[in-house]
Design a protein around this motif. Sequence first.
Motif, PDB file in Angstrom:
ATOM      1  N   PRO A  38     -18.456 -15.288   3.554  1.00 11.50           N
ATOM      2  CA  PRO A  38     -17.430 -16.293   3.223  1.00 11.50           C
ATOM      3  C   PRO A  38     -16.687 -15.964   1.923  1.00 11.50           C
ATOM      4  CG  PRO A  38     -19.643 -17.139   2.778  1.00 11.50           C
ATOM      5  CD  PRO A  38     -19.831 -15.803   3.436  1.00 11.50           C
ATOM      6  N   HIS A  39     -15.467 -16.490   1.816  1.00 12.93           N
ATOM      7  CA  HIS A  39     -14.633 -16.249   0.628  1.00 12.93           C
ATOM      8  C   HIS A  39     -14.943 -17.298  -0.426  1.00 12.93           C
ATOM      9  CE1 HIS A  39     -11.315 -14.123   3.177  1.00 12.93           C
ATOM     10  NE2 HIS A  39     -12.524 -13.656   3.396  1.00 12.93           N
ATOM     11  N   ILE A  40     -16.146 -17.296  -0.932  1.00  8.00           N
ATOM     12  CA  ILE A  40     -16.511 -18.345  -1.897  1.00  8.00           C
ATOM     13  C   ILE A  40     -16.831 -17.754  -3.257  1.00  8.00           C
ATOM     14  CG2 ILE A  40     -17.173 -20.165  -0.262  1.00  8.00           C
ATOM     15  CD1 ILE A  40     -20.065 -19.209  -0.435  1.00  8.00           C
ATOM     16  N   ASN A  41     -16.335 -16.534  -3.471  1.00 10.23           N
ATOM     17  CA  ASN A  41     -16.445 -15.919  -4.801  1.00 10.23           C
ATOM     18  C   ASN A  41     -15.459 -16.592  -5.754  1.00 10.23           C
ATOM     19  OD1 ASN A  41     -14.736 -14.210  -2.793  1.00 10.23           O
ATOM     20  ND2 ASN A  41     -13.739 -13.998  -4.779  1.00 10.23           N
ATOM     21  N   VAL A  42     -15.688 -16.407  -7.045  1.00 11.17           N
ATOM     22  CA  VAL A  42     -14.733 -16.902  -8.022  1.00 11.17           C
ATOM     23  C   VAL A  42     -13.414 -16.155  -7.857  1.00 11.17           C
ATOM     24  CG1 VAL A  42     -16.475 -17.584  -9.739  1.00 11.17           C
ATOM     25  CG2 VAL A  42     -15.501 -15.277  -9.832  1.00 11.17           C
ATOM     26  N   ALA A  43     -12.315 -16.762  -8.299  1.00 15.81           N
ATOM     27  CA  ALA A  43     -11.020 -16.069  -8.310  1.00 15.81           C
ATOM     28  C   ALA A  43     -11.037 -15.030  -9.439  1.00 15.81           C
ATOM     29  CB  ALA A  43      -9.904 -17.088  -8.541  1.00 15.81           C
ATOM     30  N   ALA A  44     -10.089 -14.090  -9.374  1.00 19.08           N
ATOM     31  CA  ALA A  44     -10.059 -13.013 -10.372  1.00 19.08           C
ATOM     32  C   ALA A  44      -9.922 -13.569 -11.796  1.00 19.08           C
ATOM     33  CB  ALA A  44      -8.911 -12.060 -10.056  1.00 19.08           C
ATOM     34  N   ASN A  45      -9.025 -14.537 -11.971  1.00 20.90           N
ATOM     35  CA  ASN A  45      -8.841 -15.052 -13.343  1.00 20.90           C
ATOM     36  C   ASN A  45     -10.059 -15.862 -13.810  1.00 20.90           C
ATOM     37  OD1 ASN A  45      -8.074 -16.949 -11.451  1.00 20.90           O
ATOM     38  ND2 ASN A  45      -6.266 -17.673 -12.546  1.00 20.90           N
ATOM     39  N   GLN A  46     -10.822 -16.405 -12.854  1.00 23.68           N
ATOM     40  CA  GLN A  46     -12.085 -17.064 -13.226  1.00 23.68           C
ATOM     41  C   GLN A  46     -13.151 -16.013 -13.564  1.00 23.68           C
ATOM     42  OE1 GLN A  46     -12.567 -19.231  -9.560  1.00 23.68           O
ATOM     43  NE2 GLN A  46     -11.537 -21.058 -10.343  1.00 23.68           N
ATOM     44  N   GLY A  47     -13.143 -14.910 -12.823  1.00 20.53           N
ATOM     45  CA  GLY A  47     -14.060 -13.813 -13.140  1.00 20.53           C
ATOM     46  C   GLY A  47     -13.795 -13.289 -14.541  1.00 20.53           C
ATOM     47  N   LYS A  48     -12.506 -13.186 -14.873  1.00 16.00           N
ATOM     48  CA  LYS A  48     -12.144 -12.719 -16.220  1.00 16.00           C
ATOM     49  C   LYS A  48     -12.591 -13.731 -17.274  1.00 16.00           C
ATOM     50  CE  LYS A  48      -9.935  -9.994 -19.191  1.00 16.00           C
ATOM     51  NZ  LYS A  48      -8.531  -9.600 -19.145  1.00 16.00           N
ATOM     52  N   THR A 208     -10.005 -27.941 -12.536  1.00 16.57           N
ATOM     53  CA  THR A 208      -9.051 -26.834 -12.448  1.00 16.57           C
ATOM     54  C   THR A 208      -8.305 -26.907 -11.115  1.00 16.57           C
ATOM     55  OG1 THR A 208     -10.719 -25.381 -11.439  1.00 16.57           O
ATOM     56  CG2 THR A 208     -10.480 -25.267 -13.836  1.00 16.57           C
ATOM     57  N   VAL A 209      -7.184 -26.197 -11.055  1.00 14.14           N
ATOM     58  CA  VAL A 209      -6.489 -26.014  -9.785  1.00 14.14           C
ATOM     59  C   VAL A 209      -6.002 -24.571  -9.749  1.00 14.14           C
ATOM     60  CG1 VAL A 209      -4.225 -26.831 -10.602  1.00 14.14           C
ATOM     61  CG2 VAL A 209      -4.831 -27.037  -8.202  1.00 14.14           C
ATOM     62  N   GLY A 210      -6.039 -23.959  -8.590  1.00 14.11           N
ATOM     63  CA  GLY A 210      -5.619 -22.558  -8.499  1.00 14.11           C
ATOM     64  C   GLY A 210      -5.823 -22.065  -7.089  1.00 14.11           C
ATOM     65  N   THR A 211      -5.961 -20.751  -6.931  1.00 18.45           N
ATOM     66  CA  THR A 211      -6.081 -20.193  -5.576  1.00 18.45           C
ATOM     67  C   THR A 211      -7.301 -20.737  -4.848  1.00 18.45           C
ATOM     68  OG1 THR A 211      -7.253 -18.307  -6.483  1.00 18.45           O
ATOM     69  CG2 THR A 211      -4.925 -17.999  -6.016  1.00 18.45           C
ATOM     70  N   LYS A 212      -8.270 -21.226  -5.602  1.00 20.02           N
ATOM     71  CA  LYS A 212      -9.461 -21.792  -4.960  1.00 20.02           C
ATOM     72  C   LYS A 212      -9.298 -23.291  -4.729  1.00 20.02           C
ATOM     73  CE  LYS A 212     -11.489 -17.925  -4.756  1.00 20.02           C
ATOM     74  NZ  LYS A 212     -12.077 -17.296  -3.574  1.00 20.02           N
ATOM     75  N   GLY A 213      -8.087 -23.797  -4.926  1.00 22.76           N
ATOM     76  CA  GLY A 213      -7.841 -25.221  -4.705  1.00 22.76           C
ATOM     77  C   GLY A 213      -8.235 -26.041  -5.923  1.00 22.76           C
ATOM     78  N   TYR A 214      -8.562 -27.297  -5.659  1.00 23.64           N
ATOM     79  CA  TYR A 214      -8.951 -28.235  -6.707  1.00 23.64           C
ATOM     80  C   TYR A 214     -10.433 -28.049  -6.957  1.00 23.64           C
ATOM     81  CZ  TYR A 214      -9.929 -32.868  -8.745  1.00 23.64           C
ATOM     82  OH  TYR A 214     -10.344 -33.900  -9.537  1.00 23.64           O
ATOM     83  N   ASP A 215     -10.783 -27.723  -8.195  1.00 25.72           N
ATOM     84  CA  ASP A 215     -12.176 -27.351  -8.467  1.00 25.72           C
ATOM     85  C   ASP A 215     -12.471 -27.675  -9.932  1.00 25.72           C
ATOM     86  OD1 ASP A 215     -14.694 -26.249  -8.148  1.00 25.72           O
ATOM     87  OD2 ASP A 215     -13.980 -24.430  -7.194  1.00 25.72           O
ATOM     88  N   GLY A 216     -13.501 -27.084 -10.474  1.00 22.60           N
ATOM     89  CA  GLY A 216     -13.825 -27.314 -11.877  1.00 22.60           C
ATOM     90  C   GLY A 216     -15.168 -26.720 -12.232  1.00 22.60           C
ATOM     91  N   PHE A 217     -15.428 -26.678 -13.526  1.00 19.46           N
ATOM     92  CA  PHE A 217     -16.694 -26.100 -13.987  1.00 19.46           C
ATOM     93  C   PHE A 217     -17.182 -26.880 -15.204  1.00 19.46           C
ATOM     94  CE2 PHE A 217     -13.236 -23.933 -16.113  1.00 19.46           C
ATOM     95  CZ  PHE A 217     -13.629 -23.897 -17.444  1.00 19.46           C
TER      96      PHE A 217
END
Length: 224
Positions: A38-48, A208-217
């Motif tokens: 599944p595509h449930i990895n962090v986005a690139a900018n979150q990885g950074k 947060t909002v981004g390529t992974k949709g509405y999320d947060g940490f």
Amino acid sequence: MSESHVWDEVDAYFTAHLAPDDEALAAALRDSDAAGLPHINVAANQGKLLQLLAQIQGARHILEIGTLGGGYSTIWLGRALPADGRLISLEYDPKHAEVAVRNIARAGLDKLVEVRVGPALESLPKLADENPPPFDLVFIDADKANNPHYVDWAVKLTSTGSLIVLDNVVRGGRVTDADSTAPDVVGTRAAIELIGSHPRLSGTAIQTVGTKGYDGFALARVLA
Ligand SMILES: C[S@@+](CC[C@H](N)C(=O)[O-])C[C@H]1O[C@@H](n2cnc3c(N)ncnc32)[C@H](O)[C@@H]1O
């Protein structure tokens, strides 16, 4: 066709300038895809962001709970380590772990990174028995129902000044639902409330909002 949002374009712009995938990261995602994961990895900018947080911590020892097959967040975090650093990543699914180990090796991180297979709540006590040096950063990104247990373990395995990062805390907004019986919501609420009430943690949580949709940490610093 999936709807296109302005934040997808903004993330694409930020990522292109600040967190572009190199060959190893792109290949990790390709292999994960090819293995049907599944595509449930962090986005690139979150990885950074994770990488920057590890660097700001001066992290030499990192613990990750939830590897997935790309080993994508693992690679971002592993690259923050010095040559004598160590990252232990815990993954339940042997298939995910197998793909991740290959991706981590291709990224040249196999000497620094170890993936341990099994339910994290079984791997964590074994890890504690080894008396490892305190982890400078713990990234929690696995089954959300167990989030409070993972926060508890993170406190046990860290020391003053360590950072705990807990991903995906918004649950589509359901985190506010005190009556929810959904395990991910119950687990995430318990973890947030544990961070808020724990005498050795100072934390916050960000939507947060981004390529992974509405999320947060959530972030929590371990106090003395
Ligand atoms: C959201 S994915 C991790 C994504 C990864 N951190 C990234 O950003 O590239 C969650 C992973 O946790 C694993 N997982 C689920 N339950 C687990 C458990 N009890 N113990 C360890 N890993 C678990 C899943 O198999 C999955 O691979």
